[in-house]
Design a protein around this motif. Structure first.
Motif, PDB file in Angstrom:
ATOM      1  N   SER A 179       0.828  -1.198   0.000  1.00  0.00           N
ATOM      2  CA  SER A 179       0.000   0.000   0.000  1.00  0.00           C
ATOM      3  C   SER A 179       0.872   1.263   0.000  1.00  0.00           C
ATOM      4  O   SER A 179       0.593   2.220  -0.722  1.00  0.00           O
ATOM      5  CB  SER A 179      -0.914  -0.075   1.217  1.00  0.00           C
ATOM      6  N   SER A 183       0.699   3.874  -3.007  1.00  0.00           N
ATOM      7  CA  SER A 183       0.192   5.217  -2.701  1.00  0.00           C
ATOM      8  C   SER A 183       1.060   6.281  -3.352  1.00  0.00           C
ATOM      9  O   SER A 183       0.587   7.372  -3.671  1.00  0.00           O
ATOM     10  CB  SER A 183       0.170   5.457  -1.191  1.00  0.00           C
ATOM     11  N   THR A 186      -0.096   6.591  -7.439  1.00  0.00           N
ATOM     12  CA  THR A 186      -1.528   6.560  -7.777  1.00  0.00           C
ATOM     13  C   THR A 186      -1.811   7.081  -9.184  1.00  0.00           C
ATOM     14  O   THR A 186      -2.795   6.691  -9.792  1.00  0.00           O
ATOM     15  CB  THR A 186      -2.367   7.377  -6.771  1.00  0.00           C
ATOM     16  N   VAL A 194      -7.273   2.892  -7.453  1.00  0.00           N
ATOM     17  CA  VAL A 194      -7.040   4.008  -6.530  1.00  0.00           C
ATOM     18  C   VAL A 194      -8.065   3.942  -5.399  1.00  0.00           C
ATOM     19  O   VAL A 194      -7.740   4.068  -4.218  1.00  0.00           O
ATOM     20  CB  VAL A 194      -7.155   5.366  -7.273  1.00  0.00           C
ATOM     21  N   LEU A 197      -7.345   1.126  -2.937  1.00  0.00           N
ATOM     22  CA  LEU A 197      -5.995   1.063  -2.384  1.00  0.00           C
ATOM     23  C   LEU A 197      -5.985   0.868  -0.874  1.00  0.00           C
ATOM     24  O   LEU A 197      -5.235   0.053  -0.329  1.00  0.00           O
ATOM     25  CB  LEU A 197      -5.253   2.346  -2.771  1.00  0.00           C
ATOM     26  N   CYS A 212      -1.683  -0.310 -14.603  1.00  0.00           N
ATOM     27  CA  CYS A 212      -1.627  -0.924 -13.265  1.00  0.00           C
ATOM     28  C   CYS A 212      -0.580  -2.039 -13.252  1.00  0.00           C
ATOM     29  O   CYS A 212       0.147  -2.217 -12.274  1.00  0.00           O
ATOM     30  CB  CYS A 212      -2.987  -1.475 -12.853  1.00  0.00           C
TER      31      CYS A 212
END
Ligand code: AMP
Length: 421
Positions: A179, A183, A186, A194, A197, A212
């Protein structure tokens, strides 16, 4: 004219023969491994899937067919079978006599996905689920059972992809790490990723969108975060698979789309199906039984995508549907009356039988027999009745023999059974 609903399809003969074959081998094979059939309904309370599959998954967020039932209860056409089998295991206290239970189910699932080749809104799965066993040997046994099932169907070129998703002890550190990394990226992630997340960063590993995929290319791997128990468990699964010569590869990007998985996750993939390359997928879900209100019992299962499997079998055996063993060609009213009973008696005796009472010419009926790929044709006309002998003709070799009419059913049955004809 009223047409099919988009994303739904009719499965017609001769394709249905392949479905029957694939399902019958599954039943036989799985029962040899101690599995028994369960038939849960296709309709359940929506809450069952929301709680088990997870709120922040594609299935629950946008793919379920959900509608209002009576008394404010929302109902859902099942998008998968595991949740129902777990519900039944808990509801009927199937664990009370022996917590170790093995079930398989066969039936349709419903997901409102974008229809495309290999992806339907009603599709079919064969599921197997084991409760009450946390041993890694069960994981290996299940994967072995799956691979040998495909081998029995003569499907080759399949690869087992394997990963471990850890447990509530070790997964949080991995999740946090992933994460944190995502982050900071994004701008590369799609809208869905997003949004998820926070709740479900593992799903990003599973997203098929190109940007992605790039964002997670150097993502950490859960395997590096496994606690001692999970590490030993995963190593044992691999060592047994090695001993049994089951080919597999570790795929650290494999997370599967559902929240309930723990430890071993696997997918069986093929290169023969294009983009939709997974024929089966599964894994452990050691906390789901308890999460749904049952006792703490570990579990593991898998789902085979029957639609895709049938496609593979059909590619292998294009002429799957066998024509009748015997095709009766009656010429004239008297012959028709005799054939009317023979066709029924022979079918009842286990011979695939067909007759044509249209009264058309011998040539027309022979052409129809050919088109149906009949193995043998039995010709009866006034001449044959007079001589008390019908003509049995092998359509492949073109050989002909006379069959005494007073012993017709027994004689033909014996000949066909012995493949003499
Ligand atoms: P899943 O329950 O998503 O893990 O799916 C298990 C297997 O079911 C997949 O590997 C596919 O073979 C099959 N499957 C899943 N979704 C579909 C679909 N929409 N259409 C056809 N087959 C599917």
């Amino acid at each position: 004219m009223i047409q099919l609903v988009r994303g739904f399809r009719d499965i017609l003969p001769p394709e249905t023969s392949v479905w029957q074959y694939v399902e019958s081998i599954a039943k036989e094979h799985f029962e040899n491994f101690g599995f028994r059939e369960m038939r849960p309904p296709v309709l359940e309370q929506a809450a069952l899937f929301q709680r088990s599959i997870g709120e922040h998954t594609d299935i629950v967020e946008k793919e379920m067919y959900t509608f209002a039932g009576s008394k404010d209860t929302m109902l859902t056409l099942r998008p998968e079978a595991t949740a129902s089998v777990v519900r039944a295991y808990i509801q009927h206290k199937l664990y009370s006599v022996d917590p170790i239970c093995k079930f398989y189910t066969i039936g349709p699932m419903f997901r409102k996905e974008r229809p495309q080749k290999g992806r339907y809104r009603q599709f079919h799965q064969i599921n197997a689920e084991v409760f009450g066993v946390d041993s890694p040997y069960m994981d290996a046994q299940l994967i072995f059972m799956l691979m040998t099932y495909f081998a029995r169907l003569s499907i080759t070129g399949l690869r087992a992809h394997l990963n471990s998703l850890g447990c509530p002890e070790c997964r949080p550190a991995f999740r946090q790490n992933l994460s944190d990394m995502l982050s900071a990226r994004t701008e590369k992630l799609c809208e869905d990723c997003v949004r998820r997340l926070d709740k479900n960063p593992l799903r990003v590993l599973d997203c098929k969108k190109e940007s992605c995929r790039e964002a997670v290319a150097d993502a950490p791997s859960m395997i590096d975060f496994l606690c001692g128990d999970c590490k030993r468990h995963f190593a044992a699964v691999q060592s047994v698979l090695d001993r049994m010569d089951v080919p597999f590869e570790i795929d650290t990007g494999l997370v599967r789309g559902l929240d309930y998985y723990t430890r071993t996750a696997f997918e069986i993939q093929t290169e023969e199906l294009g983009a939709q390359n997974a024929v089966a997928g599964g894994g452990r879900y050691d906390n789901l039984v308890e999460m749904l209100g049952g006792p703490s019992q570990p579990a593991i299962g898998f789902a085979v995508g029957v639609d895709r499997l049938v496609e593979l079998v059909e590619a292998k055996f294009p002429a799957f549907d066998a024509g009748p063993d015997v095709f009766f060609v009656p010429m004239g009213d008297a012959a028709m009356e005799m054939v009317a009973q023979w066709v029924c008696r022979l079918a009842d005796a286990g011979i695939r039988t067909e007759a044509d009472f249209s009264g058309r010419s011998l040539k027309a009926l022979m052409r129809r027999a050919d088109r149906m790929e009949a193995k043998n044709v039995l010709i009866v006309g006034d001449k044959e009745i007079a001589e008390n002998e019908a003509v049995l003709r092998n359509m492949k070799t073109r050989d002909q023999v006379g069959v005494p009419m007073d012993r017709l059913v027994d004689t033909v049955r014996e000949k066909v059974a012995r493949e003499e004809f």
